[in-house]
Design a protein around this motif. Structure first.
Motif: not given
Length: 454
Positions: A201-212, A214-218, A239-240, A245-251
């Motif tokens: 299962x993905x780690x919590x940080x990966x889930x946060x990255x996925x949410x960011x 996903x929100x931008x593309x959605x 909001x995209x 930008x927030x996702x690009x700065x993360x892991x």
């Protein structure tokens, strides 16, 4: 000893064309599913007695998680076993399709489609990885041409087969028709893929990255979908920007940026996006013009447009062989140029269009797409470092999926700006042809800077 991860699985000593066939089957099914549901939305609305806007989520519910999770899926697949990921994704995709067919109300259907879209994102990333790793390096061009050709064929076949199923079996059949293909792919993969570690299962940080992401593309896709008839809906895309930008700065974003920079594939992914925009835009415009303005029936329109995928299918496998012999870059460049030429020849057609005249131009463009598809994906995948092959696959699949979504939206906008008559049609076709032309120098120049530096 730890189980091998996706980037540690060695190439097989013998070529496994059965696994290449699996990648092609899954590519066809995934693209087929993206398009077949659109033709059944009216029947779904009537069947559940819901509005057309609610029924539209049977399509959007699949497309949004699919496109939004492509990049996170690539990062995840770089760290898990290929065999377990393939079996889990194919099995989950098939089960969700069966659940959609059996849905007792609209909410259950939409929920099944959203979960199916998540599994579909994994399938899209796995397909080119599976094809590339199943054969020797000198055969990768023809191996990659299998999923690259069958995917767009599935996109075109979806509406045609969907019409037949709706007329004779009802809308639930469109979710069941894919199950035999999924079962065959699952059984072949289970038998021929080497054993690897279980998916984690993905780690919590990966889930946060996925949410960011996903929100931008959605946000972007929703804005494009709803703004066709109401331009103020474009504000949904705002909001995209901060989310991206927030996702690009993360892991999650940093490895993708590093992979694009180290592999020098930003231009290749832009070329894939440009060709996909042209492909989707031209198909949308031609079908709409023939049925609305020329008053052609659905059968005549379908047979005319069918010339494109037929030519593409005929040229796909020879294109892969040509890439293995003379190189992927010149083959992809020549194919993109041929596609651009076919689309350019559509632009100056007069007010009265003959079906044979459209057909041979589409066939010319389709042959170019067949030559281009496999070699272009080969360029992206072979440019990637072993540790980031799945990430490279996710970027090219995201570029292609966004292109398929942007194409009709941009074509509709151009048609509206062009005014009455065929002016808007010609403007839309010109925009699509220009997009295809942009891909040619991007492909031709790939690797030149690296060669000079070396």
């Amino acid at each position: 000893m730890s189980a091998p991860t996706a980037h540690e699985v060695p190439l097989a000593a013998a070529d496994r064309w059965s696994l290449v066939a699996v990648s092609g089957m899954l590519s066809f099914v995934a693209m087929f599913d993206m398009n077949i549901v659109n033709i059944a939305l009216a029947d779904i609305a009537d069947g559940f007695q819901v509005s057309a806007q609610t029924a539209q989520w049977a399509a959007l519910g699949y497309q949004l998680p699919l496109v939004a999770l492509l990049l996170p899926a690539g990062r995840w697949l770089d760290a898990v076993g290929t065999r377990a990921a393939v079996l889990t994704a194919v099995g989950g995709f098939a089960l969700c399709s069966a659940a959609a067919a059996a849905a007792p109300w609209a909410g259950a259907l939409i929920g099944a489609r959203m979960l199916q879209g998540a599994f579909g994102a994994v399938l899209f990333v796995l397909m080119p990885v599976l094809a590339m790793r199943s054969v020797r390096p000198e055969l990768r061009g023809r191996a990659m041409s299998v999923p690259a050709t069958l995917g767009p064929l599935g996109a075109v076949a979806g509406p045609a087969l969907g019409g037949l199923l709706l007329d004779h079996l009802g809308w639930r059949a469109i979710f069941l028709v894919k199950l035999p293909v999924c079962l065959a792919a699952w059984l072949i993969a289970r038998r021929h893929l080497p054993r690897s570690g279980s998916p984690t299962l993905p780690a919590r940080a990966e889930l946060t990255d996925a949410a960011l992401i996903a929100g931008a593309v959605a946000a972007l896709l929703l804005a494009l979908t709803f703004s066709v008839n109401a331009p103020p809906w474009l504000l949904l895309a705002a909001p995209a920007v901060p989310l991206t930008l927030g996702w690009l700065r993360r892991s999650g974003g940093r490895p993708v940026k590093a992979a694009l920079r180290e592999n020098r594939t930003a231009g290749l992914n832009t070329a894939v996006l440009a060709i996909a925009v042209a492909f989707a835009g031209v198909h949308y415009l031609i079908a709409l013009h023939l049925q609305r303005d020329e008053a052609r029936n659905a059968t005549a329109t379908g047979l005319t447009i069918l010339c494109f995928p037929l030519a593409m299918g005929l040229a796909g496998l020879p294109g892969g062989r040509l890439a293995d012999r003379v190189g992927a870059r010149p083959t992809a460049t020549a194919g993109a140029a041929l596609t651009a030429l076919g689309f350019l020849l559509l632009v100056p057609m007069g007010d009265s269009w003959s079906l044979p005249g459209i057909a041979w131009r589409l066939a010319l463009a389709g042959a170019g797409m067949g030559l281009y598809g496999g070699p272009a994906q080969t360029l992206v995948m072979t440019s990637a470092a072993p540790r980031s092959v799945a990430t490279a696959s996710s970027t090219v699949q995201l570029a292609r999926s966004l292109g398929f979504t942007l194409g009709p939206a941009l074509a509709t906008a151009a048609w509206s700006l062009g005014g009455s008559g065929t002016g808007g049609l010609h403007l839309g076709l010109g925009l699509a042809a220009g997009s295809a032309c942009l891909a040619v120098p991007l492909l031709a120049l790939h690797g030149r800077a690296g060669t000079r530096a070396a």
